[in-house]
Structures are given as C-alpha cells and as structure tokens.
Design an enzyme around this catalytic site. Structure first.
Site, short mmCIF file in Angstrom:
data_model
loop_
_atom_site.label_atom_id
_atom_site.label_comp_id
_atom_site.label_asym_id
_atom_site.label_seq_id
_atom_site.Cartn_x
_atom_site.Cartn_y
_atom_site.Cartn_z
N ASP A 62 30.49 -0.86 5.40
CA ASP A 62 29.58 -1.32 6.44
C ASP A 62 28.49 -0.27 6.65
O ASP A 62 28.62 0.85 6.18
CB ASP A 62 30.33 -1.69 7.73
CG ASP A 62 31.03 -0.51 8.38
OD1 ASP A 62 31.32 0.47 7.67
OD2 ASP A 62 31.30 -0.59 9.59
N TYR A 64 25.81 2.58 8.17
CA TYR A 64 25.96 3.75 9.03
C TYR A 64 25.87 3.31 10.50
O TYR A 64 25.03 2.48 10.85
CB TYR A 64 24.85 4.77 8.75
CG TYR A 64 24.89 5.37 7.37
CD1 TYR A 64 25.98 6.11 6.93
CD2 TYR A 64 23.81 5.21 6.49
CE1 TYR A 64 26.00 6.69 5.66
CE2 TYR A 64 23.83 5.78 5.22
CZ TYR A 64 24.92 6.51 4.81
OH TYR A 64 24.94 7.07 3.57
N PHE A 75 24.36 3.30 1.44
CA PHE A 75 24.29 4.77 1.29
C PHE A 75 22.94 5.38 1.66
O PHE A 75 22.81 6.59 1.71
CB PHE A 75 24.69 5.21 -0.13
CG PHE A 75 26.12 4.89 -0.48
CD1 PHE A 75 27.16 5.64 0.06
CD2 PHE A 75 26.43 3.84 -1.32
CE1 PHE A 75 28.48 5.34 -0.24
CE2 PHE A 75 27.76 3.53 -1.63
CZ PHE A 75 28.79 4.29 -1.09
N HIS A 185 35.71 7.10 -3.34
CA HIS A 185 34.49 7.02 -2.52
C HIS A 185 33.85 8.40 -2.43
O HIS A 185 34.55 9.42 -2.42
CB HIS A 185 34.88 6.52 -1.13
CG HIS A 185 33.73 6.08 -0.30
ND1 HIS A 185 32.98 6.96 0.47
CD2 HIS A 185 33.16 4.86 -0.12
CE1 HIS A 185 32.02 6.29 1.08
NE2 HIS A 185 32.10 5.02 0.75
#
Length: 221
Positions: A62, A64, A75, A185
């Site tokens: 999801d 930031y 990102f 991740h």
C-alpha cells in the site's frame, strides 16, 4: 497479441459495483480524513506508463502513509520529500549491481514509469498515519485484474516481486510467456534476506535486450 489495447479498453471492463464502491468509499473518507495519494494521483501509474509501453512491472504494497509522500507510484515519492528507507535500499542495490557510486538526490521514480516500468501498488490508497488502512476495501480485486490483464495481453514482461505480498501475485502471471524475478522486500527489516545482492536491475536489462527491447536507464532519475 493485440498491441493496440489501452488501459481504457481493459479497465472499462471493471466498471462494476465493487469498483464504484471503492471510489465512493474514498470520496466519503476524504471529507473527514487525510487520504493519500491525492485524487489526481490515485491512478498516476496508469497515466505515466501506457499499456503498450510496459516492459517491467514492480509490485508494491500500500502507499506510503506519512505526510505527502505517496503520489501514485510504488516506492516513489515527490522530489521535495526525503528518500524513504525502502527506496534507499533500492538505490543501494542499484549502485552495487552496476558497480557505481551514483548519488540519488530525490526519490521520484517518474522517469522509470515513462521508460515502461509500471510501478503498481496492490492497494492504491491509505489514510494518513494508518498503514494498510485500506487493505480490505476492494483494491486487491482491481489490482489483481490489472496484473492478470498484463499477463494475458502482453508478452515477455519482467515482473519484479519483492517481498511476500508481491509474491502472492505469482499465480496471476503466466510464467511461460513472462519473466518473474523474486526476492525479499527492500525494507530495512528484510532487505538483507535476499534483496541486497539480487541484481534484479541488471538481470532485467539482460532480459529486455534478449527480447529485443530497449534496456531501462535506472540512473535516469
């Protein structure tokens, strides 16, 4: 393979009750809460990377949830924001992968999107300060369809699945016609478990060149 398909063609199929419920829920939430990204940026990934231009798909989680960071690309943050920890690790791996010492001055990945890197979060909105607050409003139905459409209608796309949430999308992708690279991740909590050292950026470019596509200039930031 119909190369003339557009996002509009494909997403018009999603004019369904569940989708209108998501949009109406978010509109209502925005009346009393701060929701990111802004309504104009909610579908930015689709606006910056045309369907026929996709070469690489990077799947995020999801958005930031801090002030003014999310702007519709996985990102990525606007140029005036500090570079988040996960993106710092992405940049670190980029430099290690290509044996460079490039200094990244900001965290805006719009140039990647314009080169054909589709930066898709599986959840497209979030409430300020509340990670995963919109996990269960239906976004997964929509973004799963998006991934399935890419798998079905495109050829030789490189999918980068970083972390458990992204790797859950593996079965939506036809691995007989696409390339799938997996790692942990890039978050500081897990980057050392396989993301750092994965060389996904050079591997992606090798695949693109093999498929007679133009490599991504990852340092064009």
């Amino acid at each position: 393979m119909n190369s003339s398909l557009t996002w509009k063609d494909l997403l018009s199929q999603e004019k369904k009750k569940y989708f209108f419920n998501i949009i109406n829920y978010i509109k209502k939430e925005r009346l009393t809460k701060i929701i990111y990204p802004s309504s104009k940026d909610m579908f930015k990934a689709f606006l910056l990377t045309d369907f026929d231009k996709i070469k690489v798909v990077i799947i995020g989680q999801d958005p930031y949830f801090s002030n003014n960071q999310a702007h519709g690309l996985a990102f990525s943050v606007p140029k005036n924001q500090n570079i988040p920890p996960s993106l710092k690790n992405i940049y670190k791996e980029l430099n290690n992968d290509f044996k460079k010492k490039y200094i990244f001055n900001h965290g805006c990945l719009e140039s990647w999107a314009k080169q054909g890197v589709f930066l898709l979060n599986t959840i497209l909105t979030v409430e300020l300060g509340k990670p995963k607050s919109h996990n269960n409003i239906g976004w997964q139905i929509f973004t799963n369809k998006v991934i399935s459409h890419i798998s079905k209608y495109k050829q030789s796309i490189v999918f980068l699945l970083w972390g458990n949430d992204a790797q859950k999308k593996y079965n939506l992708i036809d691995n007989n016609k696409h390339y799938i690279l997996k790692s942990s991740h890039p978050s500081p909590l897990s980057a050392h478990r396989g993301f750092l050292g994965c060389k996904h950026f050079s591997k992606t470019n090798e695949i693109l060149v093999k498929c007679k596509k133009k490599a991504i200039n990852w340092f064009d930031i």
